[in-house]
Design a protein around this motif. Structure first.
Motif, PDB file in Angstrom:
ATOM      1  N   ILE A  79      -1.298   2.387  -3.964  1.00 43.84           N
ATOM      2  CA  ILE A  79      -1.904   2.640  -2.654  1.00 43.84           C
ATOM      3  C   ILE A  79      -2.626   3.965  -2.795  1.00 43.84           C
ATOM      4  N   GLU A  80      -3.958   3.918  -2.787  1.00 40.88           N
ATOM      5  CA  GLU A  80      -4.746   5.123  -3.019  1.00 40.88           C
ATOM      6  C   GLU A  80      -4.664   6.105  -1.853  1.00 40.88           C
ATOM      7  N   GLN A  81      -4.770   5.609  -0.621  1.00 40.04           N
ATOM      8  CA  GLN A  81      -4.756   6.488   0.546  1.00 40.04           C
ATOM      9  C   GLN A  81      -3.814   5.927   1.592  1.00 40.04           C
ATOM     10  N   ALA A  82      -2.999   6.808   2.157  1.00 36.96           N
ATOM     11  CA  ALA A  82      -2.089   6.423   3.230  1.00 36.96           C
ATOM     12  C   ALA A  82      -1.941   7.613   4.168  1.00 36.96           C
ATOM     13  N   GLN A  83      -2.034   7.347   5.458  1.00 40.54           N
ATOM     14  CA  GLN A  83      -1.873   8.428   6.425  1.00 40.54           C
ATOM     15  C   GLN A  83      -1.277   7.894   7.710  1.00 40.54           C
ATOM     16  N   SER A  84      -0.798   8.822   8.518  1.00 44.53           N
ATOM     17  CA  SER A  84      -0.155   8.468   9.781  1.00 44.53           C
ATOM     18  C   SER A  84      -0.479   9.527  10.822  1.00 44.53           C
ATOM     19  N   ASN A  85      -0.141   9.208  12.064  1.00 44.36           N
ATOM     20  CA  ASN A  85      -0.330  10.184  13.135  1.00 44.36           C
ATOM     21  C   ASN A  85       0.906  11.069  13.317  1.00 44.36           C
ATOM     22  N   ARG A  86       1.919  10.887  12.475  1.00 44.10           N
ATOM     23  CA  ARG A  86       3.132  11.703  12.515  1.00 44.10           C
ATOM     24  C   ARG A  86       3.203  12.549  11.242  1.00 44.10           C
ATOM     25  N   ILE A  87       3.498  13.833  11.403  1.00 43.18           N
ATOM     26  CA  ILE A  87       3.534  14.753  10.267  1.00 43.18           C
ATOM     27  C   ILE A  87       4.589  14.332   9.254  1.00 43.18           C
ATOM     28  N   TRP A  88       5.786  14.011   9.708  1.00 45.92           N
ATOM     29  CA  TRP A  88       6.865  13.648   8.785  1.00 45.92           C
ATOM     30  C   TRP A  88       6.511  12.403   7.980  1.00 45.92           C
ATOM     31  N   LEU A  89       5.824  11.445   8.610  1.00 43.90           N
ATOM     32  CA  LEU A  89       5.442  10.226   7.914  1.00 43.90           C
ATOM     33  C   LEU A  89       4.271  10.493   6.957  1.00 43.90           C
ATOM     34  N   ASN A  90       3.359  11.378   7.349  1.00 51.77           N
ATOM     35  CA  ASN A  90       2.272  11.790   6.446  1.00 51.77           C
ATOM     36  C   ASN A  90       2.843  12.427   5.183  1.00 51.77           C
ATOM     37  N   ASN A  91       3.869  13.272   5.345  1.00 53.22           N
ATOM     38  CA  ASN A  91       4.505  13.903   4.189  1.00 53.22           C
ATOM     39  C   ASN A  91       5.136  12.857   3.274  1.00 53.22           C
ATOM     40  N   LEU A  92       5.767  11.874   3.852  1.00 51.29           N
ATOM     41  CA  LEU A  92       6.372  10.793   3.073  1.00 51.29           C
ATOM     42  C   LEU A  92       5.299   9.955   2.372  1.00 51.29           C
ATOM     43  N   LEU A  93       4.255   9.599   3.106  1.00 52.38           N
ATOM     44  CA  LEU A  93       3.174   8.790   2.528  1.00 52.38           C
ATOM     45  C   LEU A  93       2.440   9.536   1.413  1.00 52.38           C
ATOM     46  N   SER A  94       2.335  10.855   1.526  1.00 58.06           N
ATOM     47  CA  SER A  94       1.658  11.631   0.476  1.00 58.06           C
ATOM     48  C   SER A  94       2.419  11.559  -0.843  1.00 58.06           C
ATOM     49  N   ARG A  95       3.703  11.286  -0.783  1.00 56.53           N
ATOM     50  CA  ARG A  95       4.508  11.168  -2.009  1.00 56.53           C
ATOM     51  C   ARG A  95       4.339   9.822  -2.700  1.00 56.53           C
ATOM     52  N   ILE A  96       3.862   8.827  -1.966  1.00 56.55           N
ATOM     53  CA  ILE A  96       3.697   7.507  -2.592  1.00 56.55           C
ATOM     54  C   ILE A  96       2.237   7.168  -2.870  1.00 56.55           C
ATOM     55  N   ALA A  97       1.312   7.818  -2.173  1.00 53.58           N
ATOM     56  CA  ALA A  97      -0.111   7.516  -2.354  1.00 53.58           C
ATOM     57  C   ALA A  97      -0.609   8.029  -3.698  1.00 53.58           C
ATOM     58  N   GLY A  98      -1.447   7.218  -4.337  1.00 58.39           N
ATOM     59  CA  GLY A  98      -2.061   7.615  -5.596  1.00 58.39           C
ATOM     60  C   GLY A  98      -1.172   7.447  -6.808  1.00 58.39           C
ATOM     61  N   LYS A  99      -0.020   6.836  -6.646  1.00 62.48           N
ATOM     62  CA  LYS A  99       0.899   6.626  -7.760  1.00 62.48           C
ATOM     63  C   LYS A  99       1.064   5.136  -8.015  1.00 62.48           C
ATOM     64  N   ALA A 100       1.350   4.810  -9.254  1.00 60.26           N
ATOM     65  CA  ALA A 100       1.625   3.414  -9.618  1.00 60.26           C
ATOM     66  C   ALA A 100       3.117   3.178  -9.481  1.00 60.26           C
ATOM     67  N   TRP A 101       3.491   2.235  -8.619  1.00 61.14           N
ATOM     68  CA  TRP A 101       4.888   1.901  -8.382  1.00 61.14           C
ATOM     69  C   TRP A 101       5.191   0.581  -9.057  1.00 61.14           C
ATOM     70  N   LYS A 102       6.064   0.627 -10.052  1.00 57.31           N
ATOM     71  CA  LYS A 102       6.423  -0.575 -10.808  1.00 57.31           C
ATOM     72  C   LYS A 102       7.041  -1.616  -9.883  1.00 57.31           C
ATOM     73  N   ILE A 103       6.582  -2.857 -10.024  1.00 48.95           N
ATOM     74  CA  ILE A 103       7.161  -3.975  -9.296  1.00 48.95           C
ATOM     75  C   ILE A 103       8.267  -4.528 -10.187  1.00 48.95           C
ATOM     76  N   PRO A 104       9.502  -4.541  -9.700  1.00 50.76           N
ATOM     77  CA  PRO A 104      10.599  -4.993 -10.553  1.00 50.76           C
ATOM     78  C   PRO A 104      10.449  -6.460 -10.948  1.00 50.76           C
ATOM     79  N   VAL A 105      10.920  -6.765 -12.146  1.00 51.34           N
ATOM     80  CA  VAL A 105      10.898  -8.139 -12.638  1.00 51.34           C
ATOM     81  C   VAL A 105      12.159  -8.833 -12.137  1.00 51.34           C
ATOM     82  N   ILE A 106      11.949  -9.853 -11.317  1.00 53.95           N
ATOM     83  CA  ILE A 106      13.063 -10.646 -10.796  1.00 53.95           C
ATOM     84  C   ILE A 106      12.808 -12.081 -11.239  1.00 53.95           C
ATOM     85  N   PRO A 107      13.582 -12.568 -12.214  1.00 59.32           N
ATOM     86  CA  PRO A 107      13.289 -13.876 -12.815  1.00 59.32           C
ATOM     87  C   PRO A 107      13.127 -15.025 -11.814  1.00 59.32           C
ATOM     88  N   GLN A 108      13.942 -15.068 -10.779  1.00 62.02           N
ATOM     89  CA  GLN A 108      13.844 -16.182  -9.834  1.00 62.02           C
ATOM     90  C   GLN A 108      12.590 -16.120  -8.959  1.00 62.02           C
TER      91      GLN A 108
END
Length: 150
Positions: A79-108
């Motif tokens: 997720i390249e860009q993420a923002q919110s109208n709440r400061i606490w949520l913006n801080n949280l989103l800034s930690r996940i934006a611009g990063k590659a998050w591995k999708i776990p392998v679930i065989p089923q």
């Protein structure tokens, strides 16, 4: 893009927002109310406005340029860009934006994950080659990830 993926993209595009809001509000009853929602798969943009039960103001979240990148090691959500109208949520989103998050392998769920990856894969080579910081939630917490705990 195969026929199945094209059909699903059309269904997503043609699904009325009112229907999505109605179903979401059934699921969220007693927790929150989805006030507004938009999702544009082609533009890679999403908007959610939600009213938490007991709160006076709504929370708004905007996501832009989200994609799934596949490589020999598996799949990652970006997720390249993420923002919110709440400061606490913006801080949280800034930690996940611009990063590659591995999708776990679930065989089923291999077939479903492959379909999701096809739906959200990068449309152009430039988009796929955008430099991002790879992240592993488990590594930050000092715990082995799902693939490492076997």
């Amino acid at each position: 893009m195969n026929f199945k993926t094209g059909l699903i993209k059309m269904a997503i595009k043609w699904t009325p927002n009112r229907l999505i809001i109605w179903v979401a509000n059934i699921i969220l009853k007693g927790i929150a109310e989805l006030v507004d929602f938009s999702f544009d798969l082609e533009a890679r943009k999403s908007y959610v406005q939600i009213q938490l039960l007991g709160e006076s103001e709504t929370i708004e979240v905007w996501l832009e340029n989200f994609t799934v990148v596949s490589d020999e090691g598996g799949h990652s959500l970006i997720i390249e860009q993420a923002q919110s109208n709440r400061i606490w949520l913006n801080n949280l989103l800034s930690r996940i934006a611009g990063k590659a998050w591995k999708i776990p392998v679930i065989p089923q769920f291999t077939a479903e994950i492959e379909l999701i990856c096809e739906l959200f894969k990068a449309e152009s080579r430039e988009e796929a080659e955008t430099p991002v910081q790879e992240d592993n939630v488990y590594a930050e917490q000092g715990e082995p990830g799902p693939a490492e705990s076997k």
